[in-house]
Structures are given as structure tokens and as C-alpha cells.
Write an enzyme that holds these catalytic residues in place. Sequence first.
Site: not given
Length: 393
Positions: A159, A161, A266, A278, A285-286, A363
Site C-alpha cells: 500500500s 506506493g 479508482e 482498483e 485516503d483520497t 502521513r
Amino acid sequence: MKIGTPLSRSKLSALLLGGGELGKEVVIELQRLGVETIVADRYANSPAMQVAHRSHVLNMLDADALRGVIELEKPDYVIPEIEAIATDVLVELESDDICMVPTARAARLTMNREGIRRLAAEELGIATSPYRFASSEQEYLAAVADIGVPCVVKPVMSSSGKGQSTVKDVDQALEAWEYARAGARGEADRVIVEGFVDFEYEITLLTVQHTGGVSFCEPIGHRQEGGDYQESWQPQPMRPTARKECERIAGVVTEALGGYGLFGVEFFIRGDDVYFSEVSPRPHDTGMVTMISQDLSEFALHARAILGLPVPVIRQYGPSASAVVLAHGDSDALAFDHLEAALAEPDTAIRLFGKPEVRGERRMGVVLARSREIDGARTKAKRGAAAIQVIAD
Ligand code: AMP
């Protein structure tokens, strides 16, 4: 639908598997409805644990440990917040008494990029980037040759990236293979090689499957760096044909996964062409932008849908954006300074997740903003995030 009293014999309880920033907001929404909440995660004091009734620390890829906590708590709902879970245990324990959200099958298929990609492209016939899977160096090199460059290489389980890179030249192929294997999570040593989609923009289409049918939020545009989200905004303007096709696909995919809840679907978009990328069977999160852009955030929608409560309408308040607050360094006592600068402008908000430590980059929060235009909202959110000084001592 009936909800009892937390911590009493009439309680309705939910066990979250994973307790990060998204789980924290789901817990808050469940708490508002009087649900007893329990959080499991691999480390103590995770964000969601800080707002739940109680918590357990365990490795959720450990089937025995996971079975143990579900059997101990006997929750009415088990709500996965992360992909890396021993999902066979969810399949085994799913019953009339324990609802796996949205379904055990959805959790199993989406824990791994292979399950969901094969379901979408091969069973449902949905357009995706071309792809191959590989488990050995030899298979991998054949896959890169087959797909061609540029291509994107990702561990099938990862996850944010991690382990993901783009191969622009065949000479770099082995580097991407090693990087993917180092970034893989769980036991899977397998990678997906995807054809690079030269998209105009990408979106997350939050899709809610609830007792009254299916509802869609306004599309969310976002910008990723190294496979990790930096900022998102809503609504992303779209041509009607592309938007309709995204809604059609999101409906088909989420229905195939089954159950009630919110899904983050997505897509990559180029003109009227849309490519499914996906789906997360949970808040995305977005989608944190919905904490300022909608009357019911993605977390409130997830809670309602799971509990079988109605979603008659989703009100969108206009152009809105989110920008992440990142910390760098090593600390178990971070501090966030100059918050007043981030909140000085009207129509702004901050979420600080309360993560107990940082090692490297992490984050830690998000700044939210609304404005008259998308660009204005994005600028305001980014200005706010940049104003916050993260002190790692
Ligand atoms: P993922 O973890 O699969 O969501 O990938 C993270 C981000 O990497 C995406 O949101 C895109 O920005 C980018 N990306 C992933 N796959 C591709 C692809 N096949 N072509 C172009 N960009 C991609």
C-alpha cells in the site's frame, strides 16, 4: 434497525481490523450512533485505538491471533480497514451472527491486487491497463517484454506506493523487480506488471452499497507521488460519457464484491476512455476531502451503510480539497506548530491523526478547505498544510 447501549448486554459491537486515520473516523461515526467499538492493530495507541472503547495489539496476518480476537470479542460486525489480513479467517467465521464488512469474499479478493484484477478484467470484462503477474525473475522479465515499456511494477500486496516503480527502459527492469520485492507486505513475493496508462487525470469514485440501493459521491480527483496520495479535490469535472461509464463499472464491481458499505473505486481517465484500476471495500485516503465537502463524509456513509441505515441523499457543498501533512525524521513525540496559520482562512479544517511515532516519512494529518473554485480550494489546502511546522525531536 435497533442499536443498544455500549458496554451493556444490549450492545451492538464492531471490531475494526486496522486502526489508522481512516479507521479512527469510522470509529468516531460508529460511536456517534452508539455502537461499541473495538480496534485491532499491530501497534499500541494507533489513531483509531485512541477513540475506541478498547483495543487489541496483534499481527492480523497471523490467522490464529486473528481468530482468537474475533472469538473473544464476538462482535456483530468485523470491519477491515487494511488489506493485509488473514482473510481466510474472515471466510471461516462469517455467519449470521458475525457480519464481515462488506463480505469476507470482498476482503479476500481485494487483499491482493491479483484477486481484484482478475475478477474485474477476466470475469466482469472491465477495461484495465494490460497486465501480467510474475513470481520469479524469469517470469518477470518475460512479463516486462510482453507488456513493453513504460510499465508500472507493483508488489501484489502493498500500500501507499511501497515497492512501486515505473520502468521506462528495459535496462531498469531488474531494479524495479528488486524494489518491488523489498517493498512487498505479507508473504507474497509476486508482482504485477501493468502497462503504463497515459491518463489525463485519475479519480476515486466513492460508491455506497446500502439497503436502499447504490449511491455515488461526486468524483474525487487526486495527485499521487511515488504511488502515495498528496492532495485530492471534489468534484473533479468529467465529461458525462466518462462519468457514466465510471458509475456503471463501479456499480458492477461493488455488486460483484457484495455486501453493504462504502467502496473507493479508482479509475484512470483519458477523454471518454476509462480504465478501472482498483477498489477498496472501505473508505479511501483520497476521500478524506469528504470531511469538509459533504454533509455525510465517506466515514459516516460507511457506518450508515454497514448498519443497514438509509442514505436518502448525499449533499455536496461545492469545490473542496485536502492536502496531506507529512512528517520526516525519527520521533515518538512529534509536535505540530503554527496551526493557527493553517486555520486562519475561512472554510478550512485540520485533522491530526495522533500517530505515536515516525520513522522516515509518514502521513500525520490532513488540511481541508472549501472555496468557490477547485483551484482555490487546492491552493488553500496546500497553503494550510505547508504552514504547519512538524517538529520531530
Ligand atoms: P495504486 O497503488 O495501484 O493505486 O497506484 C498508485 C498510483 O500510481 C496511481 O494512483 C497512479 O497515479 C499511479 N499508477 C498506478 N498504476 C498505473 C498505471 N498502470 N499507469 C499509470 N499510472 C499508474
